[in-house]
Design a protein around this motif. Structure first.
Motif, PDB file in Angstrom:
ATOM      1  N   GLU A 161       0.803  -1.221   0.000  1.00  0.00           N
ATOM      2  CA  GLU A 161       0.000   0.000   0.000  1.00  0.00           C
ATOM      3  C   GLU A 161       0.833   1.268   0.000  1.00  0.00           C
ATOM      4  O   GLU A 161       0.412   2.297  -0.512  1.00  0.00           O
ATOM      5  CB  GLU A 161      -0.906   0.027   1.255  1.00  0.00           C
ATOM      6  CG  GLU A 161      -1.896  -1.119   1.351  1.00  0.00           C
ATOM      7  CD  GLU A 161      -2.900  -1.107   0.230  1.00  0.00           C
ATOM      8  OE1 GLU A 161      -3.372  -0.016  -0.121  1.00  0.00           O
ATOM      9  OE2 GLU A 161      -3.182  -2.194  -0.327  1.00  0.00           O
ATOM     10  N   SER A 162       1.993   1.220   0.631  1.00  0.00           N
ATOM     11  CA  SER A 162       2.781   2.453   0.694  1.00  0.00           C
ATOM     12  C   SER A 162       4.258   2.130   0.543  1.00  0.00           C
ATOM     13  O   SER A 162       4.684   0.995   0.737  1.00  0.00           O
ATOM     14  CB  SER A 162       2.516   3.184   2.012  1.00  0.00           C
ATOM     15  OG  SER A 162       3.046   2.442   3.062  1.00  0.00           O
ATOM     16  N   ASP A 205       2.577   7.653   0.871  1.00  0.00           N
ATOM     17  CA  ASP A 205       2.446   7.415   2.311  1.00  0.00           C
ATOM     18  C   ASP A 205       1.135   6.678   2.602  1.00  0.00           C
ATOM     19  O   ASP A 205       0.354   6.391   1.691  1.00  0.00           O
ATOM     20  CB  ASP A 205       2.588   8.719   3.112  1.00  0.00           C
ATOM     21  CG  ASP A 205       1.406   9.654   2.918  1.00  0.00           C
ATOM     22  OD1 ASP A 205       0.334   9.200   2.470  1.00  0.00           O
ATOM     23  OD2 ASP A 205       1.560  10.853   3.227  1.00  0.00           O
ATOM     24  N   GLU A 206       0.902   6.378   3.900  1.00  0.00           N
ATOM     25  CA  GLU A 206      -0.264   5.569   4.258  1.00  0.00           C
ATOM     26  C   GLU A 206      -1.591   6.229   3.904  1.00  0.00           C
ATOM     27  O   GLU A 206      -2.601   5.563   3.761  1.00  0.00           O
ATOM     28  CB  GLU A 206      -0.247   5.239   5.756  1.00  0.00           C
ATOM     29  CG  GLU A 206       0.518   3.975   6.057  1.00  0.00           C
ATOM     30  CD  GLU A 206       1.760   4.239   6.883  1.00  0.00           C
ATOM     31  OE1 GLU A 206       1.687   5.094   7.783  1.00  0.00           O
ATOM     32  OE2 GLU A 206       2.809   3.624   6.592  1.00  0.00           O
TER      33      GLU A 206
END
Ligand code: SER
Length: 582
Positions: A161-162, A205-206
């Motif tokens: 995801e990141s 980033d998240e």
């Protein structure tokens, strides 16, 4: 030709340094169970840290990908594979990277230009279409018709995801004897992807925000199994030289031919190879019910089931023969296979013994309980096999399938949930009769147990997990594997850690997710086979994640002060802690 050696030689000639393959179990990244791509161990350097070997690197990296576990058994998927890769850490960029790929494919591997096609990133509302990459391909002789521009789903690469990420350009090979079409159609599966060049210039980033990295990197990856199969002109990876001797041996041991038994033989070959690499990893993974150990257990048990299907005798050494072939084939590249040969063989054989016992008992009960004339195994029988005899539901499904029967699976899960609910209520009821008559205390001890488990993993080692737990209003009791009496210092450190987390008043979250996802994301679970497909996971900040029915407090600050009252032996290799909250 040895493609692995040619690859390294080519990139060394072009100023790259070969770096050793990292262990399969990542050393500094608790967010993933295994390295899934060559770039994973390089993340800090893609982010800008200086690499001791310089800014041009190449390697072959061991990878394990479990996302398509259910697809293993087809022609092209593997749980373990090797990825050839070259990197530029803020050194060269698109033009040179594409040039190297092109030269290696057409000059070293001698792939004819007309068999190649390319995809490049079409761009989106933030990042423009990659004309630089497309123009470079054209300059090298790829025609416009052989270049497809695709969106982020296809041509933007990120691990998970990141992290570091960027647009990519992928190289395809026409794997068929048919006439090669002038125009490249990426949805035509005669074109297979062989190499990916990622231009890692961003960081996600998240929250999904994308920013530019300090430096522009190149990260490339070429799956060894696939390129070997392509060059050898086989459309089934298991017919390539990487696998053919192993498949031949399986044919010999079973007396069966590969044709007609492909699925079982592929699973056995693939899963034994992966198990060998996991068991040999310096992380010292043993089959268990958590994390990497669970995956190892699952792989071993899965190939054993397939071996039974082929009629292989469980007391035979089929697994050892194949494991030794794998070790012999790879030990010159991965010395841990040589160093840990005996450990690997012991792990495989002891897990086989355990599983065969469960299987035999379960199968006897299966024969007794199931009416052989039935069409559907009802939920009561399926649940009894599972609950009373520990026979995994997957096996009931397989046994039923072999006999042309179905299983009432929905009914099974319904009973499963009812049962869970009942035992939860029962334990609450029992608790009500207890001394304090206040279930809040019990709830606190539940959460304290998770914190204790997490603390012991840090103090004693990652192999710690729950072997038994018992909670009364007065104390918690926790059993875990440990080969020595805990020292005073270890006890003190454990108490201090738990109390520190209590003081930090960390949030305790209740999450629902698929069992597969829970295990993948590292959730701890004691009896994995006893859980349904969708499970409840309790997560305490980033220090603990366990499959658990609850109940738990909402913040660790509610627990009070934690104190170990007793540490003693429970049985061989198992220690028991009794602890209280004051
Ligand atoms: N990281 C990219 C991939 O795994 C290129 O190596 O495809």
């Amino acid at each position: 030709m040895n493609i692995r050696d040619e690859f390294i030689k080519f990139f060394e000639k072009n100023g790259h340094k070969q770096i050793p393959s990292s262990p399969i179990v990542p050393e500094n990244d608790p967010t993933v169970l295994f390295n899934t791509a060559g770039m994973q161990p390089l993340v800090p350097y893609l982010m800008g840290e200086e690499h001791p070997y310089g800014r041009r690197l190449c390697d072959y990296q061991k990878c394990v990908r479990l996302t398509d576990l259910d697809e293993i058994g087809d022609k092209t998927h593997h749980t373990f594979f090797e990825m050839l890769g070259n990197w530029s850490l803020g050194d060269y960029f698109k033009k040179e990277a594409i040039g190297y790929s092109f030269e290696f494919l057409t000059k070293v591997l001698n792939i004819p230009l007309e068999r190649l096609a390319i995809t490049v990133f079409a761009g989106d509302n933030k990042i423009p279409r990659d004309e630089v990459a497309a123009n470079r391909w054209k300059e090298l002789g790829i025609s416009e018709d052989r270049i497809a521009y695709l969106g982020a789903e296809d041509n933007f690469w990120i691990a998970g995801e990141s992290g570091p990420c960027g647009g990519d350009t992928e190289i395809f090979y026409f794997r068929s004897d048919d006439d090669i079409p002038e125009k490249f159609d990426p949805s035509d599966d005669r074109w297979v992807e062989i190499w990916n060049n990622v231009f890692m210039e961003f960081y996600k980033d998240e929250n999904g925000n994308i920013t530019e990295l300090k430096q522009k990197n190149v990260d490339t990856g070429m799956g060894l199994e696939r390129i070997v199969a392509v060059l050898e002109g086989v459309d089934d990876n298991y017919k390539s030289s990487i696998w053919s001797d192993i498949i031949k041996r399986l044919e010999k041991i079973s007396g069966l031919s590969y044709e007609g038994n492909e699925k079982s033989m592929r699973i056995i070959a693939d899963h034994i190879r992966t198990s060998v690499f996991i068991a040999a990893d310096p992380a010292g993974i043993k089959p268990s019910n958590t994390d990497q150990g669970y995956i190892l257990r699952r792989l071993i048990r899965r190939y054993i089931r397939q071996a039974r299907k082929l009629g292989l005798l469980m007391e035979s050494d089929f697994d050892e023969q194949i494991a030794l072939m794998v070790i012999e084939k790879y030990e010159k590249y991965y010395s841990e296979l040589f160093d840990n040969k005996q450990v690997v063989l012991d792990v495989l054989s002891s897990e086989k013994k355990k599983f065969v016992k469960t299987l035999e008992k379960g199968l006897r009960e299966f024969e007794k309980l199931v009416d052989m004339d039935t069409k559907v195994i009802n939920k009561d029988i399926a649940f009894k096999l599972y609950d009373t005899y520990g026979f995994p539901i997957e096996l009931t499904l397989e046994e039923a399938d072999d006999r042309g029967m179905k299983v009432d699976l929905d009914g099974f899960y319904e009973k499963f949930r009812e049962h869970q609910e009942k035992s939860r209520t029962a334990s609450k009821g029992k608790f009500k009769g207890g001394l304090s008559g206040n279930s809040e205390v019990e709830t606190k001890y539940h959460t304290a147990t998770h914190l204790l488990n997490a603390a012991l993993k840090k103090v004693i080692g990652p192999e710690v997990h729950q072997l038994g737990s018992n909670i009364t209003p007065e104390r918690l009791r926790f059993d875990f594997p440990c080969d020595h009496k805990m020292t005073d210092e270890e006890k003190k450190q454990t108490e201090e850690l738990v109390n520190k987390w209590i003081e930090e008043d960390l949030p305790v979250e209740k999450l629902e997710m698929s069992k597969e996802k829970a295990i993948q994301s590292g959730a701890e679970c004691t009896f994995i086979d006893r859980y349904p497909d969708v499970v409840t996971v309790y997560k305490i900040d980033d220090i603990s994640m366990e499959l658990c029915g609850g109940p738990h407090v909402s913040h660790t600050g509610e627990l009070g002060h934690f104190k170990i009252k007793k540490e003693e032996a429970s049985s061989a290799g198992v220690r028991r802690i009794k602890a209280i909250l004051e």
